[in-house]
Motif scaffolding. Sequence first.
Motif, PDB file in Angstrom:
ATOM      1  N   GLN A   1       8.963   1.820  25.018  1.00 47.53           N
ATOM      2  CA  GLN A   1       8.681   3.249  25.091  1.00 47.53           C
ATOM      3  C   GLN A   1       7.930   3.583  26.375  1.00 47.53           C
ATOM      4  OE1 GLN A   1       6.656   4.277  21.463  1.00 47.53           O
ATOM      5  NE2 GLN A   1       8.331   3.596  20.148  1.00 47.53           N
TER       6      GLN A   1
ATOM      7  N   ASN B   1      13.906  -1.761  31.101  1.00 45.86           N
ATOM      8  CA  ASN B   1      13.939  -1.242  29.738  1.00 45.86           C
ATOM      9  C   ASN B   1      13.909  -2.393  28.746  1.00 45.86           C
ATOM     10  OD1 ASN B   1      14.154   0.904  27.826  1.00 45.86           O
ATOM     11  ND2 ASN B   1      16.240   0.256  27.423  1.00 45.86           N
TER      12      ASN B   1
ATOM     13  N   ARG C   1       4.628   3.306  32.292  1.00 47.17           N
ATOM     14  CA  ARG C   1       3.366   2.623  32.003  1.00 47.17           C
ATOM     15  C   ARG C   1       3.015   1.598  33.082  1.00 47.17           C
ATOM     16  NH1 ARG C   1       5.424   1.441  26.891  1.00 47.17           N
ATOM     17  NH2 ARG C   1       4.998  -0.775  27.208  1.00 47.17           N
TER      18      ARG C   1
ATOM     19  N   THR D   1       9.026  -5.617  15.273  1.00 51.31           N
ATOM     20  CA  THR D   1       8.142  -4.443  15.258  1.00 51.31           C
ATOM     21  C   THR D   1       7.487  -4.235  16.618  1.00 51.31           C
ATOM     22  OG1 THR D   1       6.419  -5.886  14.344  1.00 51.31           O
ATOM     23  CG2 THR D   1       7.666  -4.524  12.787  1.00 51.31           C
ATOM     24  N   THR D   2       7.134  -5.320  17.291  1.00 46.57           N
ATOM     25  CA  THR D   2       6.533  -5.213  18.619  1.00 46.57           C
ATOM     26  C   THR D   2       7.560  -4.746  19.641  1.00 46.57           C
ATOM     27  OG1 THR D   2       5.024  -7.030  18.095  1.00 46.57           O
ATOM     28  CG2 THR D   2       5.304  -6.478  20.426  1.00 46.57           C
ATOM     29  N   GLN D   3       8.783  -5.249  19.518  1.00 43.50           N
ATOM     30  CA  GLN D   3       9.841  -4.888  20.459  1.00 43.50           C
ATOM     31  C   GLN D   3      10.149  -3.401  20.399  1.00 43.50           C
ATOM     32  OE1 GLN D   3      11.097  -7.027  22.617  1.00 43.50           O
ATOM     33  NE2 GLN D   3      12.675  -5.733  23.524  1.00 43.50           N
ATOM     34  N   ARG D   4      10.022  -2.811  19.208  1.00 45.63           N
ATOM     35  CA  ARG D   4      10.345  -1.388  19.064  1.00 45.63           C
ATOM     36  C   ARG D   4       9.395  -0.506  19.853  1.00 45.63           C
ATOM     37  NH1 ARG D   4      10.815  -2.720  13.250  1.00 45.63           N
ATOM     38  NH2 ARG D   4      12.999  -3.248  12.878  1.00 45.63           N
ATOM     39  N   THR D   5       8.165  -0.946  20.032  1.00 45.95           N
ATOM     40  CA  THR D   5       7.198  -0.131  20.770  1.00 45.95           C
ATOM     41  C   THR D   5       7.104  -0.528  22.234  1.00 45.95           C
ATOM     42  OG1 THR D   5       5.380  -1.632  20.180  1.00 45.95           O
ATOM     43  CG2 THR D   5       5.831   0.205  18.685  1.00 45.95           C
ATOM     44  N   LEU D   6       7.600  -1.709  22.573  1.00 49.59           N
ATOM     45  CA  LEU D   6       7.466  -2.219  23.935  1.00 49.59           C
ATOM     46  C   LEU D   6       8.163  -1.339  24.963  1.00 49.59           C
ATOM     47  CD1 LEU D   6       6.597  -4.480  25.890  1.00 49.59           C
ATOM     48  CD2 LEU D   6       8.735  -5.671  25.313  1.00 49.59           C
TER      49      LEU D   6
ATOM     50  N   GLU E   1      13.953   1.816   9.892  1.00 49.67           N
ATOM     51  CA  GLU E   1      14.397   0.667  10.661  1.00 49.67           C
ATOM     52  C   GLU E   1      14.434  -0.582   9.789  1.00 49.67           C
ATOM     53  OE1 GLU E   1      15.422   0.492  13.644  1.00 49.67           O
ATOM     54  OE2 GLU E   1      14.928   2.469  14.435  1.00 49.67           O
TER      55      GLU E   1
ATOM     56  N   THR F   1      15.290  -1.772  21.693  1.00 50.68           N
ATOM     57  CA  THR F   1      14.566  -1.978  20.433  1.00 50.68           C
ATOM     58  C   THR F   1      15.197  -3.032  19.542  1.00 50.68           C
ATOM     59  OG1 THR F   1      15.833  -0.199  19.360  1.00 50.68           O
ATOM     60  CG2 THR F   1      13.761   0.414  20.445  1.00 50.68           C
TER      61      THR F   1
ATOM     62  N   THR G   1       2.186  -7.924  30.673  1.00 51.32           N
ATOM     63  CA  THR G   1       2.544  -7.282  29.407  1.00 51.32           C
ATOM     64  C   THR G   1       3.245  -8.254  28.467  1.00 51.32           C
ATOM     65  OG1 THR G   1       2.767  -5.125  30.493  1.00 51.32           O
ATOM     66  CG2 THR G   1       3.888  -5.402  28.374  1.00 51.32           C
TER      67      THR G   1
END
Length: 297
Positions: free
Chosen positions: A187, A222, A192, A180-185, A81, A225, A145
């Motif tokens: 998922q 959603n 969750r 980097t945070t957005q990529r995991t947010l 990425e 990313t 969140t």
Amino acid sequence: MTHHARPHSTPFGHPHGHGAHRAPTAALPPETPFETTTRLRPVRERRTGRALAVGVCAVLGIGLIGGALTGVWLAAAEPGEPAEPAGYTQAKDLWHNAPVDTLFPRTLAGPGAGPGAAARTWTRIVVAPDAACTPAVLAKGLLATLRPLGCERVLRATYTDATASSVITVGLVFTRAEPTTQRTLGQGLTTRLGQDVPPALPGPGTVAARFGAKQRASWWLNAPTDLPVVVTAVSGFADGRAVDAPQPADRAMTAGRTDATAQSGLGHEAKNITVRFEQLLRTAVAPPAKDKEKNAR
């Protein structure tokens, strides 16, 4: 159908319509030096033995630095990425730079968005002014969140389908999250957060006049990313009927379901309209090549 918002002014404080142009993105701050150098102190003359030792250390040091640089080059050559997706920074300012008709088109096509890949067409019936991130416009779990990441602004609009039998509120939540945070947010975000149903946006004098908390039937959210945004959607029936147990879209889309929410395709609409809005946001920060050529003429 009567629109709730005026056709020639946006709720976000920017004019739009015939002859209007998108506001320019704010200029980026000047780059800062990567490192700062200091004046070197004078070095006294050294003895031969010490000079030899220093020379050996220098050779070893150069070898270590060369090895480190080689590692960096190899790491950079590996696929992965990018540090920041194209248009990511520009997207942070869309909530106040883009016209309302760009962010929330008056009419939106949804090819394959219904059950059995049936086509959908949505018409905008109400737009809310941009708002701060509060429980009035965001579900509790999503708000908790996003607050640590920097929740910037929330934009919302409600649409109806071509038959005016369903209504759906779309939310665009802009954040200051790093890439980097957005990529995991995103998922499994809906899973969750559990029963974290987004608020509905009613429209007085429209088919969404009775679209409230008890009328929410299905929802989806959603976090793409490549954009600092969370897209939410909540759907319901236009006749104002109450729904006892709202369902996340993936559950409402399960084959074999016979309840009214599933049979009406409200799950399909909630999930697929979020995908459509993600595409619109990407186009807003990176127009297709044809549009770029047209604007350059």
